[in-house]
Design a protein around this motif. Structure first.
Motif, PDB file in Angstrom:
ATOM      1  N   ALA A  46       0.694  -1.275  -0.127  1.00  0.00           N
ATOM      2  CA  ALA A  46      -0.068  -0.222  -0.022  1.00  0.00           C
ATOM      3  C   ALA A  46       0.746   1.206   0.132  1.00  0.00           C
ATOM      4  O   ALA A  46       0.602   2.475  -0.777  1.00  0.00           O
ATOM      5  CB  ALA A  46      -0.839   0.044   1.091  1.00  0.00           C
ATOM      6  N   ILE A  47       1.878   1.297   0.808  1.00  0.00           N
ATOM      7  CA  ILE A  47       2.754   2.151   1.002  1.00  0.00           C
ATOM      8  C   ILE A  47       3.382   2.599  -0.526  1.00  0.00           C
ATOM      9  O   ILE A  47       3.495   3.755  -1.042  1.00  0.00           O
ATOM     10  CB  ILE A  47       3.984   2.156   1.871  1.00  0.00           C
ATOM     11  N   VAL A  48       3.965   1.521  -1.255  1.00  0.00           N
ATOM     12  CA  VAL A  48       4.637   1.726  -2.500  1.00  0.00           C
ATOM     13  C   VAL A  48       3.601   2.127  -3.528  1.00  0.00           C
ATOM     14  O   VAL A  48       4.077   3.047  -4.396  1.00  0.00           O
ATOM     15  CB  VAL A  48       5.145   0.134  -2.677  1.00  0.00           C
ATOM     16  N   LEU A  49       2.518   1.257  -3.519  1.00  0.00           N
ATOM     17  CA  LEU A  49       1.451   1.793  -4.889  1.00  0.00           C
ATOM     18  C   LEU A  49       0.525   2.881  -4.802  1.00  0.00           C
ATOM     19  O   LEU A  49       0.117   3.443  -5.633  1.00  0.00           O
ATOM     20  CB  LEU A  49       0.821   0.413  -4.986  1.00  0.00           C
ATOM     21  N   MET A  50       0.077   3.263  -3.545  1.00  0.00           N
ATOM     22  CA  MET A  50      -1.036   4.177  -3.581  1.00  0.00           C
ATOM     23  C   MET A  50      -0.495   5.691  -4.094  1.00  0.00           C
ATOM     24  O   MET A  50      -1.368   6.001  -4.910  1.00  0.00           O
ATOM     25  CB  MET A  50      -1.306   4.556  -2.097  1.00  0.00           C
ATOM     26  N   PRO A  51       0.630   6.207  -3.928  1.00  0.00           N
ATOM     27  CA  PRO A  51       1.122   7.466  -4.420  1.00  0.00           C
ATOM     28  C   PRO A  51       1.305   7.170  -6.154  1.00  0.00           C
ATOM     29  O   PRO A  51       0.784   8.032  -6.946  1.00  0.00           O
ATOM     30  CB  PRO A  51       2.370   7.854  -3.988  1.00  0.00           C
ATOM     31  N   THR A  52       1.460   6.051  -6.565  1.00  0.00           N
ATOM     32  CA  THR A  52       1.742   5.824  -7.813  1.00  0.00           C
ATOM     33  C   THR A  52       0.408   5.851  -8.593  1.00  0.00           C
ATOM     34  O   THR A  52       0.170   6.180  -9.439  1.00  0.00           O
ATOM     35  CB  THR A  52       2.680   4.565  -8.015  1.00  0.00           C
ATOM     36  N   ALA A 154      10.543   7.796  -0.717  1.00  0.00           N
ATOM     37  CA  ALA A 154      10.673   7.067  -1.931  1.00  0.00           C
ATOM     38  C   ALA A 154       9.519   6.807  -2.619  1.00  0.00           C
ATOM     39  O   ALA A 154       9.307   7.374  -3.836  1.00  0.00           O
ATOM     40  CB  ALA A 154      11.502   5.673  -2.010  1.00  0.00           C
ATOM     41  N   SER A 155       8.368   6.519  -1.845  1.00  0.00           N
ATOM     42  CA  SER A 155       7.159   6.352  -2.292  1.00  0.00           C
ATOM     43  C   SER A 155       6.447   7.703  -2.721  1.00  0.00           C
ATOM     44  O   SER A 155       5.827   7.893  -3.718  1.00  0.00           O
ATOM     45  CB  SER A 155       6.363   5.450  -1.422  1.00  0.00           C
ATOM     46  N   SER A 156       6.339   8.739  -1.944  1.00  0.00           N
ATOM     47  CA  SER A 156       5.749   9.783  -1.866  1.00  0.00           C
ATOM     48  C   SER A 156       6.332  10.796  -3.122  1.00  0.00           C
ATOM     49  O   SER A 156       5.595  11.513  -3.578  1.00  0.00           O
ATOM     50  CB  SER A 156       5.634  10.590  -0.641  1.00  0.00           C
ATOM     51  N   VAL A 282      -8.289   0.300   5.788  1.00  0.00           N
ATOM     52  CA  VAL A 282      -9.554   0.882   5.705  1.00  0.00           C
ATOM     53  C   VAL A 282      -9.453   2.515   5.685  1.00  0.00           C
ATOM     54  O   VAL A 282      -9.720   3.099   4.520  1.00  0.00           O
ATOM     55  CB  VAL A 282     -10.631   0.740   6.807  1.00  0.00           C
ATOM     56  N   ALA A 283      -8.615   2.924   6.553  1.00  0.00           N
ATOM     57  CA  ALA A 283      -8.367   4.371   6.556  1.00  0.00           C
ATOM     58  C   ALA A 283      -7.322   4.777   5.328  1.00  0.00           C
ATOM     59  O   ALA A 283      -7.485   5.860   4.733  1.00  0.00           O
ATOM     60  CB  ALA A 283      -7.436   4.625   7.767  1.00  0.00           C
ATOM     61  N   SER A 284      -6.222   3.782   4.960  1.00  0.00           N
ATOM     62  CA  SER A 284      -5.529   4.126   3.925  1.00  0.00           C
ATOM     63  C   SER A 284      -6.353   4.095   2.652  1.00  0.00           C
ATOM     64  O   SER A 284      -6.157   4.968   1.607  1.00  0.00           O
ATOM     65  CB  SER A 284      -4.532   3.119   3.756  1.00  0.00           C
ATOM     66  N   THR A 285      -7.099   3.047   2.537  1.00  0.00           N
ATOM     67  CA  THR A 285      -8.327   3.274   1.018  1.00  0.00           C
ATOM     68  C   THR A 285      -8.918   4.491   1.129  1.00  0.00           C
ATOM     69  O   THR A 285      -9.010   4.810   0.077  1.00  0.00           O
ATOM     70  CB  THR A 285      -9.129   2.058   1.211  1.00  0.00           C
ATOM     71  N   LEU A 286      -9.642   4.987   2.350  1.00  0.00           N
ATOM     72  CA  LEU A 286     -10.637   6.082   2.046  1.00  0.00           C
ATOM     73  C   LEU A 286      -9.361   7.265   2.024  1.00  0.00           C
ATOM     74  O   LEU A 286      -9.884   8.135   1.125  1.00  0.00           O
ATOM     75  CB  LEU A 286     -11.172   6.255   3.585  1.00  0.00           C
ATOM     76  N   CYS A 287      -8.268   7.328   2.640  1.00  0.00           N
ATOM     77  CA  CYS A 287      -7.464   8.679   2.255  1.00  0.00           C
ATOM     78  C   CYS A 287      -6.835   8.527   0.659  1.00  0.00           C
ATOM     79  O   CYS A 287      -6.732   9.552   0.260  1.00  0.00           O
ATOM     80  CB  CYS A 287      -6.316   8.547   3.026  1.00  0.00           C
ATOM     81  N   PHE A 288      -6.838   7.312   0.335  1.00  0.00           N
ATOM     82  CA  PHE A 288      -6.381   7.183  -1.061  1.00  0.00           C
ATOM     83  C   PHE A 288      -7.220   7.928  -2.001  1.00  0.00           C
ATOM     84  O   PHE A 288      -7.184   8.883  -3.116  1.00  0.00           O
ATOM     85  CB  PHE A 288      -6.067   5.787  -1.580  1.00  0.00           C
ATOM     86  N   VAL A 289      -8.727   7.846  -1.973  1.00  0.00           N
ATOM     87  CA  VAL A 289      -9.948   8.364  -2.807  1.00  0.00           C
ATOM     88  C   VAL A 289      -9.915  10.067  -2.390  1.00  0.00           C
ATOM     89  O   VAL A 289      -9.839  10.630  -3.110  1.00  0.00           O
ATOM     90  CB  VAL A 289     -11.235   7.755  -2.281  1.00  0.00           C
ATOM     91  N   ILE A 291      -7.242  11.945  -1.190  1.00  0.00           N
ATOM     92  CA  ILE A 291      -6.420  12.561  -1.518  1.00  0.00           C
ATOM     93  C   ILE A 291      -6.160  12.753  -3.263  1.00  0.00           C
ATOM     94  O   ILE A 291      -5.949  13.904  -3.843  1.00  0.00           O
ATOM     95  CB  ILE A 291      -4.971  11.649  -1.271  1.00  0.00           C
ATOM     96  N   THR A 292      -6.661  11.617  -3.633  1.00  0.00           N
ATOM     97  CA  THR A 292      -6.790  11.732  -5.422  1.00  0.00           C
ATOM     98  C   THR A 292      -7.886  12.817  -5.929  1.00  0.00           C
ATOM     99  O   THR A 292      -7.605  13.465  -6.716  1.00  0.00           O
ATOM    100  CB  THR A 292      -7.120  10.212  -5.972  1.00  0.00           C
ATOM    101  N   CYS A 293      -8.966  12.746  -4.970  1.00  0.00           N
ATOM    102  CA  CYS A 293      -9.841  13.873  -5.249  1.00  0.00           C
ATOM    103  C   CYS A 293      -9.434  15.001  -5.112  1.00  0.00           C
ATOM    104  O   CYS A 293      -9.895  16.266  -5.732  1.00  0.00           O
ATOM    105  CB  CYS A 293     -11.352  13.550  -4.477  1.00  0.00           C
ATOM    106  N   ALA A 294      -8.586  15.208  -4.105  1.00  0.00           N
ATOM    107  CA  ALA A 294      -8.128  16.908  -4.034  1.00  0.00           C
ATOM    108  C   ALA A 294      -7.053  17.219  -4.884  1.00  0.00           C
ATOM    109  O   ALA A 294      -6.890  18.259  -5.097  1.00  0.00           O
ATOM    110  CB  ALA A 294      -7.362  16.683  -2.516  1.00  0.00           C
ATOM    111  N   ALA A 295      -6.288  16.165  -5.562  1.00  0.00           N
ATOM    112  CA  ALA A 295      -5.616  16.565  -6.354  1.00  0.00           C
ATOM    113  C   ALA A 295      -6.152  16.616  -8.059  1.00  0.00           C
ATOM    114  O   ALA A 295      -5.380  17.431  -8.814  1.00  0.00           O
ATOM    115  CB  ALA A 295      -4.160  15.628  -6.595  1.00  0.00           C
ATOM    116  N   ILE A 296      -7.224  16.206  -8.230  1.00  0.00           N
ATOM    117  CA  ILE A 296      -7.856  16.287  -9.693  1.00  0.00           C
ATOM    118  C   ILE A 296      -8.350  17.781  -9.815  1.00  0.00           C
ATOM    119  O   ILE A 296      -9.083  18.306  -8.838  1.00  0.00           O
ATOM    120  CB  ILE A 296      -9.059  15.245  -9.700  1.00  0.00           C
TER     121      ILE A 296
END
Length: 296
Positions: A46-52, A154-156, A282-289, A291-296
């Motif tokens: 999750a750490i590796v792939l979420m930012p990507t 590295a991931s970020s 669960v928290a990481s999945t919600l934050c992924f959504v 953060i992605t919405c904030a950057a779009i």
């Protein structure tokens, strides 16, 4: 003793292995399990792939962008296998996965570097972070704060690496991604442009908080210094998040809630590590959504 008993063949006692046989058994190479080829830390993916993955959505998917994402996943395979190799003091069983993944990375990455040499401007950063990760593995302190920080940074940083190759990249970004860096202009205009900068900073804050939170629940449970650091970190990212974007503010509030609530629950009743992992997933999945919405 009856006649039948006297005619029955006696069972020979099972011979006990000699010390030399036991030594030979210990030195015989064991079967190479598939576990030697896979990461034993699912949360690390999750750490590796979420930012990507966020960068793929936000920057606009292209062949080059997907190419970078695949190469980055291969980089992680090299990292975790090489870390085991270093930690084991170069035991043979970890050499094959490390060298195989390294060969795959070279086959995937070398053509990309030839076509897009601008990616080399990030090489010094990743060399330093990789060295820090391998040092942590060699010292068997791969779970220390500084080793975790190497993984988080590295991931970020990946959204910044990927942005020049996205469909929404400007001409200046594309130029930065396709030309060799020079000493006088290592990071040209567009290198730290939006929305990649938002993604990188948001994930650095979120993943850094995740490291602190997990430590307060498992390895540093009951450590007041870590708990205070975790709470301060999460309060700060929550406050800054609301200033930057409502999406990031909500993400920060969600992370703050779990950073405060679960350690308090753990004071009165035992919280198994698997429940900490589920909560973080669960928290990481919600934050992924968010953060992605904030950057779009």
């Amino acid at each position: 003793m009856t006649t039948a008993d006297s005619m029955r063949p006696r069972t020979q006692p099972t011979p006990h292995p000699t010390s030399s046989q036991r030594a030979a058994t210990r030195t015989t190479p064991r079967f190479k399990s598939r576990r030697d080829w896979l990461s034993n830390e699912p949360g690390a993916w999750a750490i590796v792939l979420m930012p990507t993955l966020s960068a793929l959505f936000v920057c606009g998917p292209t062949l080059a962008l997907c190419w970078v994402a695949v190469a980055w996943a291969c980089c992680y395979c090299v990292q975790f296998s090489a870390a085991r190799w270093f930690k084991s003091r170069f035991r043979t069983r970890y050499a094959a996965p490390t060298l195989t993944y390294l060969g795959a990375l070279a086959a995937i990455g070398a053509p990309f570097v030839v076509l897009h040499p601008g990616v080399l401007r990030w090489a010094p950063l990743y060399i330093v972070l990789t060295a820090g990760s391998m040092l942590g593995a060699w010292m068997r302190r791969e779970h220390s704060l500084w080793a975790n920080a190497c993984a988080v940074l590295a991931s970020s940083a990946m959204p910044l690496v990927m942005q020049p190759y996205g469909a929404h990249a400007t001409y200046a970004m594309q130029l930065a991604g396709d030309t060799l860096p020079s000493v006088h202009n290592w990071f040209p205009a567009g290198t730290f442009a939006q929305p990649a900068l938002t993604l990188s900073l948001a994930y650095a804050a979120m993943l850094g908080g995740s490291v602190l939170f997990v430590k307060t629940m498992i390895r540093e449970r009951g450590n007041r210094a870590y708990l205070a650091a975790s709470w301060i970190w999460h309060i700060a990212i929550c406050a800054v998040g609301f200033v930057v974007s409502p999406w990031l503010g909500v993400a920060g509030a969600l992370l703050l809630l779990r950073a405060i609530g679960l350690p308090l629950i753990a004071r009165v009743r035992r919280v198994p590590a698997k429940y900490t992992g589920i909560t973080e997933c669960v928290a990481s999945t919600l934050c992924f959504v968010l953060i992605t919405c904030a950057a779009i």
